[in-house]
Scaffold this motif. Structure first.
Motif, PDB file in Angstrom:
ATOM      1  N   LEU A 116       0.824  -1.212   0.000  1.00 10.94           N
ATOM      2  CA  LEU A 116       0.000   0.000   0.000  1.00 10.94           C
ATOM      3  C   LEU A 116       0.857   1.260   0.000  1.00 10.94           C
ATOM      4  O   LEU A 116       0.409   2.322  -0.425  1.00 10.94           O
ATOM      5  CB  LEU A 116      -0.942   0.006   1.206  1.00 10.94           C
ATOM      6  CG  LEU A 116      -1.976  -1.127   1.282  1.00 10.94           C
ATOM      7  CD1 LEU A 116      -2.841  -0.968   2.518  1.00 10.94           C
ATOM      8  CD2 LEU A 116      -2.837  -1.175   0.024  1.00 10.94           C
ATOM      9  N   LEU A 117       2.099   1.133   0.473  1.00 11.55           N
ATOM     10  CA  LEU A 117       2.991   2.287   0.538  1.00 11.55           C
ATOM     11  C   LEU A 117       3.702   2.571  -0.779  1.00 11.55           C
ATOM     12  O   LEU A 117       4.298   3.635  -0.933  1.00 11.55           O
ATOM     13  CB  LEU A 117       4.032   2.085   1.645  1.00 11.55           C
ATOM     14  CG  LEU A 117       3.771   2.820   2.955  1.00 11.55           C
ATOM     15  CD1 LEU A 117       4.703   2.346   4.045  1.00 11.55           C
ATOM     16  CD2 LEU A 117       3.918   4.321   2.769  1.00 11.55           C
ATOM     17  N   VAL A 118       3.695   1.652  -1.708  1.00 12.69           N
ATOM     18  CA  VAL A 118       4.412   1.859  -2.973  1.00 12.69           C
ATOM     19  C   VAL A 118       3.482   1.776  -4.182  1.00 12.69           C
ATOM     20  O   VAL A 118       3.933   1.657  -5.310  1.00 12.69           O
ATOM     21  CB  VAL A 118       5.577   0.855  -3.128  1.00 12.69           C
ATOM     22  CG1 VAL A 118       6.654   1.142  -2.099  1.00 12.69           C
ATOM     23  CG2 VAL A 118       5.097  -0.591  -3.037  1.00 12.69           C
ATOM     24  N   THR A 119       2.179   1.841  -3.938  1.00 16.13           N
ATOM     25  CA  THR A 119       1.206   1.892  -5.020  1.00 16.13           C
ATOM     26  C   THR A 119       0.326   3.114  -4.826  1.00 16.13           C
ATOM     27  O   THR A 119       0.267   3.686  -3.738  1.00 16.13           O
ATOM     28  CB  THR A 119       0.334   0.623  -5.045  1.00 16.13           C
ATOM     29  OG1 THR A 119      -0.288   0.454  -3.752  1.00 16.13           O
ATOM     30  CG2 THR A 119       1.157  -0.606  -5.384  1.00 16.13           C
ATOM     31  N   THR A 120      -0.359   3.500  -5.892  1.00 21.27           N
ATOM     32  CA  THR A 120      -1.158   4.720  -5.832  1.00 21.27           C
ATOM     33  C   THR A 120      -2.613   4.522  -6.228  1.00 21.27           C
ATOM     34  O   THR A 120      -3.414   5.442  -6.092  1.00 21.27           O
ATOM     35  CB  THR A 120      -0.555   5.789  -6.778  1.00 21.27           C
ATOM     36  OG1 THR A 120      -0.541   5.279  -8.116  1.00 21.27           O
ATOM     37  CG2 THR A 120       0.865   6.154  -6.343  1.00 21.27           C
ATOM     38  N   GLY A 121      -2.984   3.350  -6.723  1.00 19.68           N
ATOM     39  CA  GLY A 121      -4.316   3.151  -7.273  1.00 19.68           C
ATOM     40  C   GLY A 121      -5.437   3.317  -6.266  1.00 19.68           C
ATOM     41  O   GLY A 121      -5.294   2.968  -5.093  1.00 19.68           O
ATOM     42  N   ASP A 122      -6.564   3.821  -6.740  1.00 22.50           N
ATOM     43  CA  ASP A 122      -7.764   3.892  -5.911  1.00 22.50           C
ATOM     44  C   ASP A 122      -8.294   2.492  -5.623  1.00 22.50           C
ATOM     45  O   ASP A 122      -8.933   2.259  -4.590  1.00 22.50           O
ATOM     46  CB  ASP A 122      -8.858   4.692  -6.622  1.00 22.50           C
ATOM     47  CG  ASP A 122      -8.406   6.087  -6.996  1.00 22.50           C
ATOM     48  OD1 ASP A 122      -7.854   6.793  -6.131  1.00 22.50           O
ATOM     49  OD2 ASP A 122      -8.584   6.477  -8.172  1.00 22.50           O
ATOM     50  N   ILE A 123      -8.059   1.581  -6.560  1.00 22.32           N
ATOM     51  CA  ILE A 123      -8.389   0.171  -6.398  1.00 22.32           C
ATOM     52  C   ILE A 123      -7.085  -0.607  -6.400  1.00 22.32           C
ATOM     53  O   ILE A 123      -6.222  -0.372  -7.244  1.00 22.32           O
ATOM     54  CB  ILE A 123      -9.309  -0.326  -7.535  1.00 22.32           C
ATOM     55  CG1 ILE A 123     -10.686   0.345  -7.447  1.00 22.32           C
ATOM     56  CG2 ILE A 123      -9.440  -1.851  -7.513  1.00 22.32           C
ATOM     57  CD1 ILE A 123     -11.562   0.095  -8.660  1.00 22.32           C
ATOM     58  N   SER A 205      -9.499   2.871   0.045  1.00 23.59           N
ATOM     59  CA  SER A 205     -10.123   3.514   1.199  1.00 23.59           C
ATOM     60  C   SER A 205     -10.580   2.498   2.238  1.00 23.59           C
ATOM     61  O   SER A 205     -10.715   2.844   3.424  1.00 23.59           O
ATOM     62  CB  SER A 205     -11.316   4.360   0.747  1.00 23.59           C
ATOM     63  OG  SER A 205     -12.261   3.572   0.037  1.00 23.59           O
ATOM     64  N   LEU A 206     -10.798   1.248   1.821  1.00 20.13           N
ATOM     65  CA  LEU A 206     -11.100   0.186   2.775  1.00 20.13           C
ATOM     66  C   LEU A 206      -9.822  -0.465   3.281  1.00 20.13           C
ATOM     67  O   LEU A 206      -9.635  -0.637   4.493  1.00 20.13           O
ATOM     68  CB  LEU A 206     -12.001  -0.871   2.129  1.00 20.13           C
ATOM     69  CG  LEU A 206     -12.221  -2.149   2.946  1.00 20.13           C
ATOM     70  CD1 LEU A 206     -12.888  -1.841   4.279  1.00 20.13           C
ATOM     71  CD2 LEU A 206     -13.039  -3.161   2.150  1.00 20.13           C
TER      72      LEU A 206
END
Length: 315
Positions: A116-123, A205-206
């Motif tokens: 989660l720290l090295v990705t940017t996608g909303d999904i 967001s989840l």
């Protein structure tokens, strides 16, 4: 409870064919939603390249820009996993390079949490790196509901899991451990065909609100915690066909089962474990020799509680 599960199945179980690629790509363009695919990998040089190549070839083109970034998180491979993945077109990040302030622990869940720290996608879409005969529909199938239905937050893939030539006999830990636990303690989740499957997608967001068990319990932990966080109707599953992969031996499955049981136990009671270890036996020259293995007992906090994550998201 059976009626509730049946209602959920009728509303939240689909086939990948229910959402053609052009429909979900159009929905993505309209919404501006971004999609990251993460492959956790440990010594998967035989399969990771084919998976990466298929996703890039079919889902990362000008005509089909479904996936915005494709990241392989190498959790300490001793083979050519990182080299093969990079050559096929993935961005490769070593687990230990992510959040160095917190020393990394061994385990799949640790890698997913750090991703989660090295990705940017909303999904964020997770795909195991040991899949054989990979079909890009594994990704588009589970991402589709998140792009077309704003009420869906978490989607698991469902599929047949053959064991050798025997259809439907894979997923032994699912049938012997996870499914009984879910039916007895979280019967709302009894409708999930593959609760421990490694292919699932969720809204960032989840995910950033959920704790991550560091080991094999991560799939069960995320599923149960998602139920309590967003409710059953925000969860879904999609049939993507057949999943072929490398199978673990019986003792490895025993250790996996212990970690999954521990994850369930923690969520049931939040109590202290008396003995967080598992003894197994191997035959030696003088009879059976005991081997004791630690059971994963660590969990990572929700990512939004990590200060570096706030900086990452603000960048």
């Amino acid at each position: 409870m059976l009626e509730e599960v049946e209602r959920w199945l009728s509303r939240r179980s689909w086939s990948a064919a229910d959402r053609p690629l052009d429909r979900i790509t159009a929905a993505k363009r309209r919404s501006g939603t971004t999609v990251s695919v993460v492959l956790p990998a440990l010594d998967e040089e035989a399969t990771v390249g084919e998976i990466v190549a298929a996703i890039r070839r079919e889902l990362m083109t000008e005509d089909v820009p479904l996936v915005d970034e494709l990241v392989v998180i190498d959790s300490g491979s001793t083979d050519r996993t990182a080299e093969v993945a990079a050559a096929a077109g993935a961005r490769v990040v070593h687990r230990d390079a992510i959040l160095p302030r917190i020393p990394a622990l061994p385990g799949k869940g640790e890698v997913l949490w750090r991703s989660l720290l090295v990705t940017t996608g909303d999904i964020v879409c997770f795909v195991d790196a040991d899949l054989k005969e990979f079909d890009a529909g594994f990704v588009s199938g589970i991402v589709g509901p998140l792009l077309t239905d704003p009420d869906v937050d978490f989607v698991k893939a469902m599929y047949d899991r053959p064991l050798g030539s025997a259809a439907g006999q894979g997923g032994r830990v699912t049938e012997l451990v996870a499914r009984p636990l879910l039916n007895l303690h979280w019967p709302q989740l009894a409708g999930f065909v593959q609760p421990l499957g490694g292919e699932y997608a969720a809204r960032r967001s989840l995910l950033e609100r959920l704790p991550f068990p560091v080991g094999y319990g991560v799939e069960l932990g995320l599923l149960v915690d998602a139920l309590h966080t967003v409710g059953l109707d925000a969860l879904a599953q999609v049939d993507v066909g057949v999943r072929k992969h490398r199978h673990q031996d019986g003792q490895a499955l025993g250790r996996m089962a212990a970690a999954i049981y521990r994850t369930a136990q923690l969520r049931l009671s939040r109590a202290h474990l008396v003995r967080p270890s598992l003894t197994q036996f191997e035959r030696g020259e003088d009879g059976f020799v005991p081997r004791t293995y630690p059971v994963d007992t660590e969990e990572r906090p929700p990512m939004r509680e990590i200060s570096e994550y706030a900086v990452h998201r603000a960048a």
